[in-house]
Design a protein around this motif. Structure first.
Motif, PDB file in Angstrom:
ATOM      1  N   TYR A   1       5.674   3.420  -8.664  1.00 46.01           N
ATOM      2  CA  TYR A   1       4.918   4.641  -8.421  1.00 46.01           C
ATOM      3  C   TYR A   1       3.506   4.343  -7.920  1.00 46.01           C
ATOM      4  N   CYS A   2       2.841   5.384  -7.398  1.00 44.91           N
ATOM      5  CA  CYS A   2       1.450   5.274  -6.971  1.00 44.91           C
ATOM      6  C   CYS A   2       0.577   5.930  -8.032  1.00 44.91           C
ATOM      7  N   GLU A   3      -0.333   5.150  -8.609  1.00 48.70           N
ATOM      8  CA  GLU A   3      -1.198   5.664  -9.680  1.00 48.70           C
ATOM      9  C   GLU A   3      -2.057   6.825  -9.215  1.00 48.70           C
ATOM     10  N   ARG A   4      -2.388   6.823  -7.919  1.00 46.79           N
ATOM     11  CA  ARG A   4      -3.293   7.843  -7.421  1.00 46.79           C
ATOM     12  C   ARG A   4      -2.561   9.127  -7.010  1.00 46.79           C
ATOM     13  N   CYS A   5      -1.418   8.971  -6.340  1.00 45.25           N
ATOM     14  CA  CYS A   5      -0.697  10.160  -5.845  1.00 45.25           C
ATOM     15  C   CYS A   5       0.128  10.852  -6.924  1.00 45.25           C
ATOM     16  N   GLN A   6       0.448  10.129  -8.009  1.00 45.99           N
ATOM     17  CA  GLN A   6       1.337  10.716  -9.031  1.00 45.99           C
ATOM     18  C   GLN A   6       0.564  10.989 -10.312  1.00 45.99           C
TER      19      GLN A   6
ATOM     20  N   PRO B   1       0.818  -1.219   0.000  1.00 45.94           N
ATOM     21  CA  PRO B   1       0.000   0.000   0.000  1.00 45.94           C
ATOM     22  C   PRO B   1       0.851   1.268   0.000  1.00 45.94           C
ATOM     23  N   CYS B   2       0.392   2.257  -0.772  1.00 44.37           N
ATOM     24  CA  CYS B   2       1.036   3.570  -0.793  1.00 44.37           C
ATOM     25  C   CYS B   2       1.001   4.156   0.615  1.00 44.37           C
ATOM     26  N   THR B   3       2.095   4.796   1.026  1.00 40.75           N
ATOM     27  CA  THR B   3       2.171   5.356   2.379  1.00 40.75           C
ATOM     28  C   THR B   3       1.210   6.535   2.561  1.00 40.75           C
ATOM     29  N   GLN B   4       0.736   7.126   1.457  1.00 39.26           N
ATOM     30  CA  GLN B   4      -0.166   8.277   1.537  1.00 39.26           C
ATOM     31  C   GLN B   4      -1.625   7.894   1.378  1.00 39.26           C
ATOM     32  N   CYS B   5      -1.936   6.938   0.436  1.00 42.90           N
ATOM     33  CA  CYS B   5      -3.348   6.706   0.096  1.00 42.90           C
ATOM     34  C   CYS B   5      -3.748   5.228   0.091  1.00 42.90           C
ATOM     35  N   ARG B   6      -2.833   4.342   0.423  1.00 38.96           N
ATOM     36  CA  ARG B   6      -3.090   2.894   0.511  1.00 38.96           C
ATOM     37  C   ARG B   6      -3.289   2.194  -0.843  1.00 38.96           C
TER      38      ARG B   6
HETATM   39 ZN   LIG Z   1      -0.748   7.010  -3.152  1.00 41.87          ZN
END
Ligand SMILES: [Zn+2]
Length: 301
Positions: free
Chosen positions: A295-300, A275-280
């Motif tokens: 990379y995180c698809e949601r945060c980037q 899980p992404c450390t910011q948004c899971r």
């Molecule tokens: Zn994220």
């Protein structure tokens, strides 16, 4: 791996250990490591018997200044390690390519399972000889230090900007991105543009900046370029402070066999599916011919 922070850790250890010592012998197992010289004997003649003045760095290159006009350049490549022997009886590790002995102190070995590391003795050009610098360095670097290093070691003149040594603001990074027109991740690790970055610090900086690495570099807005520049400086200084990162599969260590501490702070690299450390959102891994990006698809964006 190793990238800029890890090579800087090695530089600091070697500077402390080697300054003032004389290189006694150099034994070369794989001639390819010194392939820029006609023979291994030619290379040895340039460095054996010389005293070490200082150890510097540019990109991922270690620059060992000798007591004449020669600099011994070592590029560990993606998998090379420099290790000091832990005593006279310490057996040579597998894949030892080069062994240095000194008039005092333990041997230094270059170990590389895929011999992509290289070393060479560079001669300082005669006074007045013009060395053509990398065009980005020439026009955009704010510091003279890196330019001076490239003029003294012409083999490094084509090298792009080192984010620590050459010093450049976000606007200058923006010029590089506008000119490059390649995926941002590829630009970060392409040594024609920037020096010393690989997949680990490119992935981490892009995550911190909230930018997806596969975007074409000229599409970055000023705000995004500013964020990327700030992220690069932040990520690199934190990695330098914590002694670099030791990550699989190469598991980099310093010359005394000690690993770094930055791996525990990695946000995306090596974390596929976690899980992404910011948004899971699970972290994505993408591998192309030029780069490996996490990379995180949601945060980037
Ligand atoms: Zn994220």
């Amino acid at each position: 791996m190793p990238e800029l922070p890890e090579v800087e850790v090695v530089r600091a250890v070697l500077a402390k250990e080697l300054a003032g010592k004389k290189i006694k012998t150099v034994a070369i197992t794989n001639g390819r490591t010194v392939g820029r010289h006609k023979t291994a004997k030619d290379f040895r003649a340039k460095v054996e018997g010389r005293a070490i003045k200082s150890v510097a760095r540019l990109g991922r290159n270690l620059l060992i200044s000798l007591d004449d006009t020669t600099t011994l350049v070592i590029d560990p490549g993606p998998t090379g390690q420099l290790l000091r022997a832990q005593g006279a009886k310490d057996a040579k590790p597998k894949h030892t390519q080069v062994v240095f002995t000194f008039t005092q102190g333990p041997e230094l070995r270059l170990i590389d399972p895929n011999p992509t590391s290289e070393m060479y003795a560079s001669e300082r050009p005669a006074d007045g000889e013009v060395v053509k610098l990398n065009k980005f360095v020439d026009r955009l670097a704010l510091s003279e230090e890196g330019k001076g290093i490239r003029r003294a070691i012409p083999e490094l003149a084509p090298l792009g900007m080192d984010p620590v040594i050459d010093q450049f603001g976000w606007d200058r990074l923006g010029i590089v991105m506008q000119v490059a027109k390649e995926p941002v991740h590829a630009v970060l690790k392409d040594e024609r543009f920037l020096a010393g970055l690989g997949d680990v610090y490119a992935s981490e900086s892009l995550f911190t900046a909230g930018i997806q690495g596969h975007r074409s570099s000229e599409t970055l807005s000023s705000i995004e370029t500013r964020r990327l520049h700030r992220a690069l400086i932040e990520v690199l200084s934190e990695a330098l402070k914590t002694g670099g990162a030791t990550v699989a599969p190469e598991n980099w260590v310093d010359p005394d066999g000690k690993g770094g501490n930055y791996q525990s702070q990695l946000q995306v690299f090596g974390r596929e599916g976690d899980p992404c450390t910011q948004c899971r959102t699970p972290i994505t891994r993408v591998e192309t011919k030029e780069y490996l990006s996490f990379y995180c698809e949601r945060c980037q964006a």
